[in-house]
Design a protein around this motif. Sequence first.
Motif, PDB file in Angstrom:
ATOM      1  N   ASN A 183       8.431   7.455  -4.570  1.00  0.00           N
ATOM      2  CA  ASN A 183       9.877   7.448  -4.320  1.00  0.00           C
ATOM      3  C   ASN A 183      10.360   6.166  -3.650  1.00  0.00           C
ATOM      4  O   ASN A 183      11.497   6.090  -3.201  1.00  0.00           O
ATOM      5  CB  ASN A 183      10.301   8.663  -3.497  1.00  0.00           C
ATOM      6  CG  ASN A 183       9.566   8.782  -2.161  1.00  0.00           C
ATOM      7  OD1 ASN A 183       8.542   8.135  -1.934  1.00  0.00           O
ATOM      8  ND2 ASN A 183      10.090   9.622  -1.286  1.00  0.00           N
ATOM      9  N   ILE A 184       9.502   5.134  -3.581  1.00  0.00           N
ATOM     10  CA  ILE A 184       9.893   3.834  -3.039  1.00  0.00           C
ATOM     11  C   ILE A 184       9.991   2.826  -4.178  1.00  0.00           C
ATOM     12  O   ILE A 184       9.040   2.651  -4.950  1.00  0.00           O
ATOM     13  CB  ILE A 184       8.881   3.318  -1.999  1.00  0.00           C
ATOM     14  CG1 ILE A 184       8.725   4.306  -0.853  1.00  0.00           C
ATOM     15  CG2 ILE A 184       9.315   1.954  -1.472  1.00  0.00           C
ATOM     16  CD1 ILE A 184       7.623   3.928   0.124  1.00  0.00           C
ATOM     17  N   LYS A 185      11.134   2.173  -4.291  1.00  0.00           N
ATOM     18  CA  LYS A 185      11.356   1.133  -5.297  1.00  0.00           C
ATOM     19  C   LYS A 185      11.770  -0.155  -4.581  1.00  0.00           C
ATOM     20  O   LYS A 185      12.614  -0.124  -3.679  1.00  0.00           O
ATOM     21  CB  LYS A 185      12.443   1.547  -6.288  1.00  0.00           C
ATOM     22  CG  LYS A 185      12.228   2.926  -6.922  1.00  0.00           C
ATOM     23  CD  LYS A 185      10.951   2.995  -7.733  1.00  0.00           C
ATOM     24  CE  LYS A 185      10.780   4.379  -8.363  1.00  0.00           C
ATOM     25  NZ  LYS A 185       9.500   4.499  -9.112  1.00  0.00           N
ATOM     26  N   LEU A 186      11.192  -1.274  -4.985  1.00  0.00           N
ATOM     27  CA  LEU A 186      11.488  -2.545  -4.341  1.00  0.00           C
ATOM     28  C   LEU A 186      12.640  -3.270  -5.033  1.00  0.00           C
ATOM     29  O   LEU A 186      12.780  -3.229  -6.256  1.00  0.00           O
ATOM     30  CB  LEU A 186      10.248  -3.442  -4.329  1.00  0.00           C
ATOM     31  CG  LEU A 186       9.029  -2.896  -3.578  1.00  0.00           C
ATOM     32  CD1 LEU A 186       7.911  -3.939  -3.565  1.00  0.00           C
ATOM     33  CD2 LEU A 186       9.396  -2.495  -2.155  1.00  0.00           C
ATOM     34  N   VAL A 187      13.445  -3.928  -4.208  1.00  0.00           N
ATOM     35  CA  VAL A 187      14.591  -4.708  -4.677  1.00  0.00           C
ATOM     36  C   VAL A 187      14.440  -6.133  -4.166  1.00  0.00           C
ATOM     37  O   VAL A 187      14.115  -6.351  -2.995  1.00  0.00           O
ATOM     38  CB  VAL A 187      15.920  -4.099  -4.169  1.00  0.00           C
ATOM     39  CG1 VAL A 187      17.099  -4.990  -4.526  1.00  0.00           C
ATOM     40  CG2 VAL A 187      16.113  -2.698  -4.730  1.00  0.00           C
ATOM     41  N   GLN A 208       0.820  -1.205   0.000  1.00  0.00           N
ATOM     42  CA  GLN A 208       0.000   0.000   0.000  1.00  0.00           C
ATOM     43  C   GLN A 208       0.855   1.256   0.000  1.00  0.00           C
ATOM     44  O   GLN A 208       0.562   2.236  -0.700  1.00  0.00           O
ATOM     45  CB  GLN A 208      -0.926   0.004   1.227  1.00  0.00           C
ATOM     46  CG  GLN A 208      -1.869   1.188   1.292  1.00  0.00           C
ATOM     47  CD  GLN A 208      -2.806   1.268   0.115  1.00  0.00           C
ATOM     48  OE1 GLN A 208      -3.301   0.252  -0.372  1.00  0.00           O
ATOM     49  NE2 GLN A 208      -3.058   2.478  -0.366  1.00  0.00           N
ATOM     50  N   LEU A 209       1.956   1.222   0.765  1.00  0.00           N
ATOM     51  CA  LEU A 209       2.846   2.379   0.837  1.00  0.00           C
ATOM     52  C   LEU A 209       3.504   2.647  -0.514  1.00  0.00           C
ATOM     53  O   LEU A 209       3.644   3.805  -0.923  1.00  0.00           O
ATOM     54  CB  LEU A 209       3.914   2.149   1.915  1.00  0.00           C
ATOM     55  CG  LEU A 209       4.788   3.346   2.277  1.00  0.00           C
ATOM     56  CD1 LEU A 209       3.950   4.475   2.891  1.00  0.00           C
ATOM     57  CD2 LEU A 209       5.885   2.925   3.264  1.00  0.00           C
ATOM     58  N   VAL A 210       3.883   1.586  -1.210  1.00  0.00           N
ATOM     59  CA  VAL A 210       4.496   1.735  -2.535  1.00  0.00           C
ATOM     60  C   VAL A 210       3.515   2.383  -3.508  1.00  0.00           C
ATOM     61  O   VAL A 210       3.904   3.201  -4.352  1.00  0.00           O
ATOM     62  CB  VAL A 210       4.969   0.361  -3.064  1.00  0.00           C
ATOM     63  CG1 VAL A 210       5.383   0.464  -4.527  1.00  0.00           C
ATOM     64  CG2 VAL A 210       6.142  -0.154  -2.229  1.00  0.00           C
ATOM     65  N   LYS A 211       2.246   2.045  -3.381  1.00  0.00           N
ATOM     66  CA  LYS A 211       1.225   2.647  -4.240  1.00  0.00           C
ATOM     67  C   LYS A 211       1.067   4.133  -3.952  1.00  0.00           C
ATOM     68  O   LYS A 211       0.785   4.930  -4.855  1.00  0.00           O
ATOM     69  CB  LYS A 211      -0.115   1.941  -4.036  1.00  0.00           C
ATOM     70  CG  LYS A 211      -0.157   0.516  -4.547  1.00  0.00           C
ATOM     71  CD  LYS A 211      -1.493  -0.127  -4.249  1.00  0.00           C
ATOM     72  CE  LYS A 211      -1.528  -1.582  -4.711  1.00  0.00           C
ATOM     73  NZ  LYS A 211      -2.821  -2.237  -4.395  1.00  0.00           N
TER      74      LYS A 211
END
Length: 247
Positions: free
Chosen positions: A54-58, A47-50
């Motif tokens: 400025n958040i990218k997952l690795v 939800q936070l990424v949506k």
Amino acid sequence: MTGKTYFITGGNRGIGYQLTSQLSSDPSNTLLVAIRDIKTPSVQLSQLVKEKSNIKLVQLELTSQKDIDSIPAQITEILGQDAVIDVFLANAGIDSRTGPTLTATDASKWESLYKINSLAPILTFQKLYPFLQKSKTKQAIFTSSLLGSIAGYIPFHTSSYGQSKAALNYSVKALSEELKDQGFVILSIHPGLVATDMTKNLSSDLFAFPMISDVKAAEKQVALFKKLDSGFNGKFWDVDSDKEYVF
């Protein structure tokens, strides 16, 4: 600490998630958040990424050398060929549920604790090192525990957990000496006795300080990040009490 690029491990829950949430509230920051399975982030992180662009997952399963080796390519894909990492927050770790005693600890427990708590943070740092070198900030903060202190040993059974954090502390100290002339600030931190999934079975009366929330723990860490300078290099910092601790 605005306008920084952070690489955070263990962002799915607990302190790692709260750090991600709080640091991403500044839109000038960029957060690369490493989690065990990029296809199945926690509900709260998803939800936070949506909500935050400025958040990218690795992808980073800490027991997978393949995932660790893929870190540079993932960073370049996200940030481009001139990618820079300003701050590495080595937050991820596991515990041993504070037992059993050393006389009853089996080999699998040693291996899993050392692989994730002691080796993975340093192996990850190795992959981030070229990106950190290009930064003016050059900070690496490794989450440890007072239970990993030898000089400040707490007489409480932690089996291989305490040893895994002591081994991490040694590597952090060594890194701080190796890289101080390059302008790096490298330190271990104890976040406090934080109410997370990892500590929910612990009794706070075993310690000289109360349990704090993961929100408060993250707030205190962010406050620490804002004042980090070369004087913190090689320190073991108790974030909750805001004082240096002994290795």
